[in-house]
Write a protein that holds these residues in place. Sequence first.
Motif, PDB file in Angstrom:
ATOM      1  N   HIS A  40       0.343  -1.507  -0.115  1.00 29.85           N
ATOM      2  CA  HIS A  40       0.222  -0.070  -0.086  1.00 29.85           C
ATOM      3  C   HIS A  40       1.396   1.365   0.317  1.00 29.85           C
ATOM      4  N   TRP A  41       2.113   1.184   0.683  1.00 30.92           N
ATOM      5  CA  TRP A  41       3.395   2.311   1.065  1.00 30.92           C
ATOM      6  C   TRP A  41       3.501   2.284  -0.421  1.00 30.92           C
ATOM      7  N   GLN A  42       4.389   1.281  -0.515  1.00 26.41           N
ATOM      8  CA  GLN A  42       5.019   1.743  -1.279  1.00 26.41           C
ATOM      9  C   GLN A  42       4.950   1.418  -3.072  1.00 26.41           C
ATOM     10  N   GLU A  43       3.625   0.959  -3.058  1.00 26.53           N
ATOM     11  CA  GLU A  43       3.175   1.163  -4.868  1.00 26.53           C
ATOM     12  C   GLU A  43       1.759   0.823  -4.796  1.00 26.53           C
ATOM     13  N   GLY A  44       1.095   1.435  -4.186  1.00 23.67           N
ATOM     14  CA  GLY A  44      -0.959   1.493  -3.893  1.00 23.67           C
ATOM     15  C   GLY A  44      -0.793   3.645  -3.692  1.00 23.67           C
ATOM     16  N   TYR A  45      -1.766   3.445  -3.516  1.00 25.05           N
ATOM     17  CA  TYR A  45      -3.014   4.950  -3.278  1.00 25.05           C
ATOM     18  C   TYR A  45      -2.083   5.578  -1.950  1.00 25.05           C
ATOM     19  N   GLY A  46      -1.457   4.513  -1.133  1.00 29.88           N
ATOM     20  CA  GLY A  46      -1.039   5.487  -0.493  1.00 29.88           C
ATOM     21  C   GLY A  46       0.672   5.826  -0.255  1.00 29.88           C
ATOM     22  N   ALA A  47       1.698   5.244  -1.529  1.00 25.57           N
ATOM     23  CA  ALA A  47       2.664   5.531  -1.865  1.00 25.57           C
ATOM     24  C   ALA A  47       2.370   7.220  -2.780  1.00 25.57           C
ATOM     25  N   GLU A  48       1.331   7.392  -2.912  1.00 26.18           N
ATOM     26  CA  GLU A  48       1.173   8.441  -4.718  1.00 26.18           C
ATOM     27  C   GLU A  48       0.520   9.034  -3.085  1.00 26.18           C
ATOM     28  N   PHE A  49       0.443   9.279  -2.606  1.00 24.42           N
ATOM     29  CA  PHE A  49      -0.594   9.677  -1.377  1.00 24.42           C
ATOM     30  C   PHE A  49       0.546  10.677   0.035  1.00 24.42           C
ATOM     31  N   ASN A  50       1.426   9.575  -0.084  1.00 22.38           N
ATOM     32  CA  ASN A  50       3.115  10.324   1.010  1.00 22.38           C
ATOM     33  C   ASN A  50       4.365   9.795   0.478  1.00 22.38           C
ATOM     34  N   PRO A  51       4.324  10.447  -0.555  1.00 19.00           N
ATOM     35  CA  PRO A  51       5.541  10.468  -0.750  1.00 19.00           C
ATOM     36  C   PRO A  51       6.674  10.120   0.379  1.00 19.00           C
ATOM     37  N   SER A  52       6.630  10.964   1.627  1.00 14.71           N
ATOM     38  CA  SER A  52       7.231  10.767   2.462  1.00 14.71           C
ATOM     39  C   SER A  52       7.217   9.916   3.201  1.00 14.71           C
ATOM     40  N   ARG A  53       6.653   9.154   3.231  1.00 16.80           N
ATOM     41  CA  ARG A  53       6.334   7.648   3.820  1.00 16.80           C
ATOM     42  C   ARG A  53       6.945   6.659   3.096  1.00 16.80           C
ATOM     43  N   ARG A  54       6.412   6.656   2.058  1.00 21.67           N
ATOM     44  CA  ARG A  54       6.786   4.992   0.826  1.00 21.67           C
ATOM     45  C   ARG A  54       8.731   5.436   0.659  1.00 21.67           C
ATOM     46  N   GLU A  55       9.417   6.998   1.388  1.00 23.54           N
ATOM     47  CA  GLU A  55      10.752   6.512   1.080  1.00 23.54           C
ATOM     48  C   GLU A  55      11.700   5.723   2.669  1.00 23.54           C
ATOM     49  N   ALA A  56      10.192   5.572   3.206  1.00 26.85           N
ATOM     50  CA  ALA A  56      10.648   5.164   3.933  1.00 26.85           C
ATOM     51  C   ALA A  56      10.427   3.702   3.781  1.00 26.85           C
ATOM     52  N   PHE A  57       9.513   3.290   4.047  1.00 26.36           N
ATOM     53  CA  PHE A  57       8.700   2.089   3.465  1.00 26.36           C
ATOM     54  C   PHE A  57       9.180   1.338   2.617  1.00 26.36           C
ATOM     55  N   GLN A  58      10.544   1.786   1.463  1.00 23.17           N
ATOM     56  CA  GLN A  58      11.513   1.054   0.046  1.00 23.17           C
ATOM     57  C   GLN A  58      12.395   0.746   2.008  1.00 23.17           C
ATOM     58  N   ARG A  59      12.669   0.660   3.174  1.00 21.32           N
ATOM     59  CA  ARG A  59      13.754   0.367   3.814  1.00 21.32           C
ATOM     60  C   ARG A  59      13.107  -1.346   4.302  1.00 21.32           C
ATOM     61  N   VAL A  60      12.130  -1.155   3.933  1.00 22.93           N
ATOM     62  CA  VAL A  60      11.167  -2.429   5.303  1.00 22.93           C
ATOM     63  C   VAL A  60      11.233  -3.947   4.170  1.00 22.93           C
ATOM     64  N   ASP A  61      11.581  -4.511   4.963  1.00 28.27           N
ATOM     65  CA  ASP A  61      11.659  -6.254   4.155  1.00 28.27           C
ATOM     66  C   ASP A  61      10.817  -7.051   5.179  1.00 28.27           C
ATOM     67  N   VAL A  62      10.031  -8.441   5.395  1.00 30.45           N
ATOM     68  CA  VAL A  62       9.424  -8.834   5.891  1.00 30.45           C
ATOM     69  C   VAL A  62      10.410 -10.614   5.965  1.00 30.45           C
ATOM     70  N   LYS A  63      10.539 -10.743   7.202  1.00 31.38           N
ATOM     71  CA  LYS A  63      11.325 -12.266   6.649  1.00 31.38           C
ATOM     72  C   LYS A  63      10.252 -13.208   8.158  1.00 31.38           C
ATOM     73  N   THR A  64      10.307 -14.988   8.020  1.00 31.27           N
ATOM     74  CA  THR A  64       9.983 -15.171   8.248  1.00 31.27           C
ATOM     75  C   THR A  64      11.241 -15.854   9.464  1.00 31.27           C
ATOM     76  N   ALA A  65      13.026 -15.697   9.533  1.00 31.16           N
ATOM     77  CA  ALA A  65      13.256 -16.185  10.394  1.00 31.16           C
ATOM     78  C   ALA A  65      14.833 -15.274  10.645  1.00 31.16           C
ATOM     79  N   LEU A  66      15.220 -15.110  11.769  1.00 33.62           N
ATOM     80  CA  LEU A  66      16.145 -14.114  11.564  1.00 33.62           C
ATOM     81  C   LEU A  66      17.286 -14.194  11.293  1.00 33.62           C
ATOM     82  N   ASP A  67      18.093 -15.404  10.822  1.00 36.13           N
ATOM     83  CA  ASP A  67      18.744 -16.240   9.953  1.00 36.13           C
ATOM     84  C   ASP A  67      18.731 -15.315   8.532  1.00 36.13           C
TER      85      ASP A  67
END
Length: 194
Positions: A73-100
């Motif tokens: 939503h924040w990287q590609e969807g409406y949120g990215a257009e609505f709030n570019p600074s939030r998109r910039e922050a979210f570009q550094r976020v990733d989800v993983k299933t394990a610490l390793d």
Amino acid sequence: MTGEARAGYPPPYYLVLLHFPVCNKNGDVVTTAVANMDVHDIARAARTYGVQRYYIVTPLVAQVRLVEKILAHWQEGYGAEFNPSRREAFQRVDVKTALDDAMEDMARRSGKRVRLVVTGAGLSNNALSCETLRDMMLREEDAYALVFGTGWGLAAEVLDRADYRLAAVKGVSDYNHLSVRSAVSIVLDRLWGR
């Protein structure tokens, strides 16, 4: 910036919000739920303080999908257009299933050995100050992963594998139940704030 250091800017370092293995108030090892506020607020703090990548770690497929939906939503969807600074922050976020998995990604991205630094409200023995950790990070060639736990803190298996422990955030009273996003912001500011 993709890892190069510049004057007044931190060397490559990473942030992990761990949802498993963590403890509940009885000390049992559990998996905690991802909080939408943690995704948003920590991403913004991470961007502000030069974190290379912010990893949200959960083994639960439904929680991974939830985080991916929020990110989309924040990287590609409406949120990215609505709030570019939030998109910039979210570009550094990733989800993983394990610490390793997160640690392997950090090593690949940085091309360096990654040092695991843990912290939590109960850590005080043999723990580094933020000032000592900052000096190490500036002096050494390694990359660093700051790991924060959810629930009632990191499980022993995570604490035991850490290269370093960072002293707990302490206030002026004996009350010490900060939200993890508050603790992350305080630690990042103590490390790199001007």
